[in-house]
Scaffold this active site. Structure first.
Site, PDB file in Angstrom:
ATOM      1  N   ASP A  67       0.825  -1.210   0.000  1.00 51.59           N
ATOM      2  CA  ASP A  67       0.000   0.000   0.000  1.00 51.59           C
ATOM      3  C   ASP A  67       0.861   1.263   0.000  1.00 51.59           C
ATOM      4  O   ASP A  67       2.087   1.207   0.171  1.00 51.59           O
ATOM      5  CB  ASP A  67      -0.933   0.001   1.213  1.00 51.59           C
ATOM      6  CG  ASP A  67      -0.235  -0.323   2.529  1.00 51.59           C
ATOM      7  OD1 ASP A  67       1.014  -0.370   2.541  1.00 51.59           O
ATOM      8  OD2 ASP A  67      -0.922  -0.538   3.525  1.00 51.59           O
ATOM      9  N   ASN A 137      -7.294  -2.490  14.296  1.00 49.99           N
ATOM     10  CA  ASN A 137      -8.690  -2.793  13.950  1.00 49.99           C
ATOM     11  C   ASN A 137      -8.796  -4.005  13.018  1.00 49.99           C
ATOM     12  O   ASN A 137      -9.853  -4.262  12.447  1.00 49.99           O
ATOM     13  CB  ASN A 137      -9.371  -1.568  13.308  1.00 49.99           C
ATOM     14  CG  ASN A 137      -8.703  -1.137  12.010  1.00 49.99           C
ATOM     15  OD1 ASN A 137      -7.784  -1.795  11.532  1.00 49.99           O
ATOM     16  ND2 ASN A 137      -9.163  -0.039  11.431  1.00 49.99           N
ATOM     17  N   HIS A 139      -7.033  -4.491  10.211  1.00 47.33           N
ATOM     18  CA  HIS A 139      -6.771  -4.285   8.779  1.00 47.33           C
ATOM     19  C   HIS A 139      -5.467  -4.960   8.344  1.00 47.33           C
ATOM     20  O   HIS A 139      -4.539  -5.128   9.130  1.00 47.33           O
ATOM     21  CB  HIS A 139      -6.820  -2.803   8.377  1.00 47.33           C
ATOM     22  CG  HIS A 139      -5.673  -1.945   8.794  1.00 47.33           C
ATOM     23  ND1 HIS A 139      -5.842  -0.638   9.203  1.00 47.33           N
ATOM     24  CD2 HIS A 139      -4.339  -2.160   8.842  1.00 47.33           C
ATOM     25  CE1 HIS A 139      -4.667  -0.106   9.473  1.00 47.33           C
ATOM     26  NE2 HIS A 139      -3.742  -1.005   9.273  1.00 47.33           N
ATOM     27  N   GLU A 144      -9.380  -1.652   5.348  1.00 44.26           N
ATOM     28  CA  GLU A 144     -10.031  -1.348   6.612  1.00 44.26           C
ATOM     29  C   GLU A 144     -11.230  -2.275   6.811  1.00 44.26           C
ATOM     30  O   GLU A 144     -11.706  -2.909   5.852  1.00 44.26           O
ATOM     31  CB  GLU A 144     -10.493   0.119   6.586  1.00 44.26           C
ATOM     32  CG  GLU A 144      -9.350   1.130   6.496  1.00 44.26           C
ATOM     33  CD  GLU A 144      -8.561   1.288   7.789  1.00 44.26           C
ATOM     34  OE1 GLU A 144      -8.421   0.310   8.557  1.00 44.26           O
ATOM     35  OE2 GLU A 144      -8.062   2.399   8.039  1.00 44.26           O
TER      36      GLU A 144
END
Ligand code: GLP
Length: 268
Positions: A67, A137, A139, A144
């Site tokens: 990413d 979280n 990811h 996400e």
């Protein structure tokens, strides 16, 4: 899923580096998927040390990062391209032309870049070994929660939690991106082998959900349960909420004797 629990973050790096080196010795023209974040820094340091000892070469390797932020230039020190240059690419014998980051400089269309990135991965025959960290979280990359489990390389709006988690890396007043371009979950699942690393108590809850929870877009890392050759390497803190940690340790002990008897096989 193979779950390996070691004592501390250093041991996570040592164990992960050992797996990568074994892989690269067998396949020097490996296609590696790479991750950024704090967690893999110790791993990259270890790989650089092994390279400096003359025991590893990246000359024939090709890399694809997961990413990149949108809204900053690749030359910005906060970019993931800069991160990779600093921690790995400039310290080993890899040609820059063989390193890929889904860079989307201002003015470029991220959708075109996303599609082209997928095509580049396909053109080299796919990713052999994908390194992953995990966000608090759940990811992976910047997929996400609620990302499609069938997603491909595209733009994601970061959650407020991710922006807050990563805020420590930006000086006050410095521009902090809230958008990123990331390989999708389906892109990641196409890698032939996956190595997910996690360290620290702040990852214990998302690791429990990823390994022992239901497969759900609410925890993108849980999609790895659908991948046959995934190994998760954890320190004791990151493993501290797992209900079955004694079983994972037992499986690994048994695995050593099975390998002695039958040769290599994977704990899937
Ligand atoms: C970022 C990256 C992820 C990484 C995550 C966790 O959001 N996009 O690929 O796994 O951070 O980072 P850290 O290892 O610093 O906790």
């Amino acid at each position: 899923m193979e779950v390996v629990i070691v004592k501390n973050p250093d041991d996570v790096a040592v164990h992960a580096a050992k797996r990568i080196v074994e892989f690269m010795i067998k396949k020097p023209d490996v296609v590696l998927g790479l991750a950024t974040g704090n967690t893999p820094i110790a791993l990259y340091e270890r790989l650089v040390a092994i390279y400096n000892e003359g025991k590893l070469s990246f000359q024939d390797a090709t890399t694809f990062n997961l990413d990149e932020y949108i809204g900053i230039e690749p030359s910005n020190p906060q970019s993931y391209r800069s991160f990779m240059n600093t921690h790995l690419f400039e310290k080993v014998d890899i040609a820059q032309s063989r390193t890929h980051v889904p860079e989307c400089p201002p003015g470029e269309n991220p959708r075109v870049i996303g599609d082209a990135y997928e095509q580049k991965i396909t053109a080299v025959g796919g990713i052999d070994l994908q390194i992953l960290g995990i966000g608090s979280n759940g990811h992976i990359g910047f997929n996400e929660p609620y990302s499609s489990l069938a997603s491909r390389t595209r733009v994601k709006t970061l959650t407020q939690q991710t922006v807050a988690d990563n805020n420590r890396l930006f000086a006050s007043g410095e521009f902090q991106p809230q958008l990123a371009i990331t390989m999708g979950i389906a892109t990641i699942l196409e890698a032939r082998h996956i190595l997910l690393l996690a360290t620290g108590k702040q990852k214990a809850s998302c690791i429990r959900k990823a390994i022992e929870g239901p497969v759900s877009a609410m925890c993108p890392a849980s999609a790895l349960q659908m991948h046959r050759y995934t190994t998760v390497i954890l320190d004791e803190d990151a493993a501290s909420e797992l209900k079955e940690s004694d079983y994972y340790r037992w499986v690994n002990l048994k695995h050593e004797s099975l390998v002695d008897e039958y040769g290599y096989f994977h704990n899937d």
